[in-house]
Enzyme design. Sequence first.
Site, PDB file in Angstrom:
ATOM      1  N   CYS A 118       0.822  -1.211   0.000  1.00  0.00           N
ATOM      2  CA  CYS A 118       0.000   0.000   0.000  1.00  0.00           C
ATOM      3  C   CYS A 118       0.854   1.258   0.000  1.00  0.00           C
ATOM      4  CB  CYS A 118      -0.921   0.001   1.222  1.00  0.00           C
ATOM      5  SG  CYS A 118      -1.918   1.508   1.335  1.00  0.00           S
ATOM      6  N   ARG A 171      -0.025   4.806   3.056  1.00  0.00           N
ATOM      7  CA  ARG A 171       0.012   4.546   4.497  1.00  0.00           C
ATOM      8  C   ARG A 171       0.343   5.733   5.383  1.00  0.00           C
ATOM      9  NH1 ARG A 171       3.912  -0.442   4.568  1.00  0.00           N
ATOM     10  NH2 ARG A 171       4.291   0.065   2.365  1.00  0.00           N
ATOM     11  N   TRP A 210      -8.988   5.996   0.193  1.00  0.00           N
ATOM     12  CA  TRP A 210      -9.566   6.634  -0.986  1.00  0.00           C
ATOM     13  C   TRP A 210      -8.794   6.137  -2.201  1.00  0.00           C
ATOM     14  CZ3 TRP A 210      -7.534   9.812   3.001  1.00  0.00           C
ATOM     15  CH2 TRP A 210      -6.207  10.188   2.816  1.00  0.00           C
ATOM     16  N   GLU A 261      -5.358   3.563 -10.104  1.00  0.00           N
ATOM     17  CA  GLU A 261      -5.975   2.256  -9.835  1.00  0.00           C
ATOM     18  C   GLU A 261      -7.147   2.029 -10.783  1.00  0.00           C
ATOM     19  OE1 GLU A 261      -6.294   3.232  -5.315  1.00  0.00           O
ATOM     20  OE2 GLU A 261      -6.230   1.054  -5.514  1.00  0.00           O
TER      21      GLU A 261
HETATM   22  N1  ARG Z   1      -6.890  -1.354  -6.648  1.00  0.00           N
HETATM   23  C1  ARG Z   1      -8.177  -1.646  -6.078  1.00  0.00           C
HETATM   24  C2  ARG Z   1      -9.278  -1.108  -6.973  1.00  0.00           C
HETATM   25  O1  ARG Z   1      -9.020  -0.583  -8.000  1.00  0.00           O
HETATM   26  C3  ARG Z   1      -8.318  -1.042  -4.705  1.00  0.00           C
HETATM   27  C4  ARG Z   1      -7.232  -1.380  -3.704  1.00  0.00           C
HETATM   28  C5  ARG Z   1      -7.218  -0.471  -2.512  1.00  0.00           C
HETATM   29  N2  ARG Z   1      -7.037   0.892  -2.914  1.00  0.00           N
HETATM   30  C6  ARG Z   1      -7.100   1.948  -2.095  1.00  0.00           C
HETATM   31  N3  ARG Z   1      -6.941   3.123  -2.636  1.00  0.00           N
HETATM   32  N4  ARG Z   1      -7.310   1.829  -0.808  1.00  0.00           N
HETATM   33  O2  ARG Z   1     -10.439  -1.139  -6.663  1.00  0.00           O
END
Ligand code: ARG
Length: 420
Positions: A89, A92, A262, A267
């Site tokens: 992550c 953090r 968030w 992602e």
């Molecule tokens: N990568 C994942 C997604 O696209 C989420 C993983 C956690 N991501 C976060 N920003 N807490 O849904």
Amino acid sequence: MWSGRFARVTVRVWEPSTPPGVGAASPVVDEAEAVEFLELFHAENPEAGPAAPRIRWVRAEIGFTGTYQHTSAELAFGARVAWRNSARCIGRLYWRSMRVRDLRAVREPAAVAAECAEHLRIAFNGGKVRPLITVFAPDAPGRPGPRIWNEQLIRYAGHRQADGSVLGDPRYAGFTEAVGRLGWRRPERPSAFDALPLVVSSDGETHLSTLPEDAVVEVPLVHPELEWFAELGLRWHAVPAISNMRLSIGGVSYPAAPFNGWYMGTEIGARNLTDPDRYDLLPEVGRRLGLDTGREQTLWKDRALVEINRAVLHSFAAAGVTISDHHTESARFLKHLEKEERAGRVCPADWSWIVPPMSGGLTPVFHRYYDTPHLRPEFVADEDATRASLEGVAPTLPPTVPTRLTPMWTYLGGRRPARS
Ligand code: ARG
């Protein structure tokens, strides 16, 4: 979005492998792990006083019951440190600020599902997304805690079409088929963004329920300049809440402990919408941009990728929903590393996960190596939980071994009381 037209069903497809209380049970808590955690807790929380009396108490409790109950403070600390220890992550820096909902008394499947919806509302917070974890009942000897099958609380169905293609998120095509077999009725007109139902198992019962509409906030994706982008009809959910990882604190397992932060834009824009085995949008966006998609050298993929990611960041910001870009999040991560170092701790980090999936070398996290120790407390991705979340196969319960509880007299001066 959701409406009440989907049925709530409860099906029995999952049975505890051992009836509670007799003969065999889940393993008792590992005392050494409990002690290791309590020492960490007291070292980092001096106001809690010395560790020794608490450790004596916990040893006794494990002896009597095979497990022990964390105090609320231990639970919150354990959850936050599990996040702090998550090597994959990048987000953090704010690990201390995660809110912890202590719902250890909740285990019944419908109640777990309802509290998952509540989790999403609290986490969304009107758009100012806040890190949050909800902790449900732990595993105990002979009585496993609830299981949430879903990988995240909100994910989109992948509807397999007659021609083999998938409408929606192909990652969840198997899960979508499985919930169909469990009784989920897909929307009359399936779309690429149909939120999947929650599947929760507990005490031999499996419960399927759709999330209430107000718990699933989504952002329609538009581009700051390209008007045609909106015509693609794309959207994404605001809160990423992982729900298939077990929270492990001091030897105690919390199999249902959904947590969220968030989103970082990449992602969604550089993985979910663009991976060839996900929404695979680069070819379409490349064509719409009028790029020569026939030759790698034109870097049409890279150009399309940038525009998709601009659209994601722009749309979330315009909708007033928290999101961050990979440059900002990378800088924050390095600040986190520094802070951890100053606190005298090693910070485990997995380079291949920390480096953002686009423009890696433009971010400072690219240009260095990281320590990779395995630290506890931690979030664990169990194989069976992963299988449940992708294929919809019922999760297995903890291995059953004979429980040997320490007889009470061990703690009463070590002498067995005389029989009368
Ligand atoms: N990568 C994942 C997604 O696209 C989420 C993983 C956690 N991501 C976060 N920003 N807490 O849904």
